[in-house]
Design a protein around this motif. Structure first.
Motif, PDB file in Angstrom:
ATOM      1  N   ARG A   1       0.837  -1.210   0.000  1.00  0.00           N
ATOM      2  CA  ARG A   1       0.000   0.000   0.000  1.00  0.00           C
ATOM      3  C   ARG A   1       0.868   1.255   0.000  1.00  0.00           C
ATOM      4  O   ARG A   1       0.606   2.195  -0.738  1.00  0.00           O
ATOM      5  CB  ARG A   1      -0.935   0.013   1.209  1.00  0.00           C
ATOM      6  N   ARG A   2       1.895   1.267   0.841  1.00  0.00           N
ATOM      7  CA  ARG A   2       2.759   2.450   0.924  1.00  0.00           C
ATOM      8  C   ARG A   2       3.495   2.692  -0.377  1.00  0.00           C
ATOM      9  O   ARG A   2       3.494   3.813  -0.894  1.00  0.00           O
ATOM     10  CB  ARG A   2       3.765   2.289   2.067  1.00  0.00           C
ATOM     11  N   LEU A   3       4.141   1.663  -0.898  1.00  0.00           N
ATOM     12  CA  LEU A   3       4.906   1.838  -2.131  1.00  0.00           C
ATOM     13  C   LEU A   3       3.998   2.124  -3.317  1.00  0.00           C
ATOM     14  O   LEU A   3       4.305   2.976  -4.155  1.00  0.00           O
ATOM     15  CB  LEU A   3       5.769   0.600  -2.397  1.00  0.00           C
ATOM     16  N   GLY A   4       2.883   1.421  -3.399  1.00  0.00           N
ATOM     17  CA  GLY A   4       1.946   1.648  -4.496  1.00  0.00           C
ATOM     18  C   GLY A   4       1.382   3.058  -4.466  1.00  0.00           C
ATOM     19  O   GLY A   4       1.275   3.731  -5.494  1.00  0.00           O
ATOM     20  N   ALA A   5       1.026   3.534  -3.277  1.00  0.00           N
ATOM     21  CA  ALA A   5       0.505   4.890  -3.144  1.00  0.00           C
ATOM     22  C   ALA A   5       1.566   5.922  -3.497  1.00  0.00           C
ATOM     23  O   ALA A   5       1.257   6.962  -4.098  1.00  0.00           O
ATOM     24  CB  ALA A   5      -0.017   5.114  -1.730  1.00  0.00           C
ATOM     25  N   SER A   6       2.808   5.636  -3.160  1.00  0.00           N
ATOM     26  CA  SER A   6       3.897   6.553  -3.518  1.00  0.00           C
ATOM     27  C   SER A   6       4.047   6.659  -5.027  1.00  0.00           C
ATOM     28  O   SER A   6       4.182   7.755  -5.570  1.00  0.00           O
ATOM     29  CB  SER A   6       5.219   6.085  -2.904  1.00  0.00           C
ATOM     30  N   VAL A   7       4.028   5.522  -5.699  1.00  0.00           N
ATOM     31  CA  VAL A   7       4.151   5.518  -7.159  1.00  0.00           C
ATOM     32  C   VAL A   7       2.970   6.259  -7.782  1.00  0.00           C
ATOM     33  O   VAL A   7       3.151   7.125  -8.655  1.00  0.00           O
ATOM     34  CB  VAL A   7       4.246   4.077  -7.707  1.00  0.00           C
ATOM     35  N   LEU A   8       1.761   5.954  -7.334  1.00  0.00           N
ATOM     36  CA  LEU A   8       0.591   6.604  -7.910  1.00  0.00           C
ATOM     37  C   LEU A   8       0.553   8.093  -7.582  1.00  0.00           C
ATOM     38  O   LEU A   8       0.090   8.898  -8.403  1.00  0.00           O
ATOM     39  CB  LEU A   8      -0.689   5.915  -7.432  1.00  0.00           C
TER      40      LEU A   8
END
Length: 112
Positions: A10-17
Motif C-alpha cells: 500500500r505504501r509503495l503503491g501509493a507513492s508511485v501513484l
C-alpha cells in the motif's frame, strides 16, 4: 490465487501513484503547448491524475492493484499526446511492478 495486500504494498503503491498523479497533471500544459486541443489535454491529464489519487486511496483492496495496472497502460497511452510520456509511462509501470513485488518479498521475509 490468493492476493494478499500488505502494508508495504500500500505504501509503495501509493507513492508511485502519487508521483504519477503529479506527472499526469503536468502533462496538461505540455499537451496544450504541443497543439493538442485544450479540452482533450485537460480531460486526459487531469483525469489521469484524479484516477491515480482515487486508486491510491483504494489500495487496501486487491482490485485496486488491477486498476493501478490499468492506469499504467493508460499512462503509457498518453504518449500519443505527449511523446515523452511513452518513456515516463514505462518508467512508472516498472516502478509499479517493482513496488508490488519488492514489498511482497520484503514483508514475506520479515513475517517468517
Amino acid at each position: 490465487m490468493n492476493f494478499q495486500v500488505t502494508p508495504g504494498m500500500r505504501r509503495l503503491g501509493a507513492s508511485v501513484l502519487g508521483m504519477e498523479a503529479i506527472v499526469a497533471g503536468l502533462i496538461t500544459p505540455v499537451a496544450i503547448n504541443s497543439g493538442v486541443e485544450t479540452a482533450v489535454a485537460v480531460t486526459v491529464g487531469i483525469g489521469l491524475a484524479v484516477l491515480c489519487v482515487v486508486v491510491a486511496g483504494l489500495l487496501k483492496r486487491p482490485f485496486a492493484y488491477v486498476a493501478g495496472s490499468i492506469l499504467q497502460v493508460l499512462a503509457i497511452g498518453t504518449g500519443f499526446l505527449v511523446p515523452t510520456m511513452f518513456f515516463l509511462g514505462v518508467i512508472f509501470a516498472a516502478l509499479w511492478i517493482t513496488a508490488i513485488f519488492v514489498a511482497r518479498r520484503v514483508e514475506g521475509v520479515t513475517s517468517r
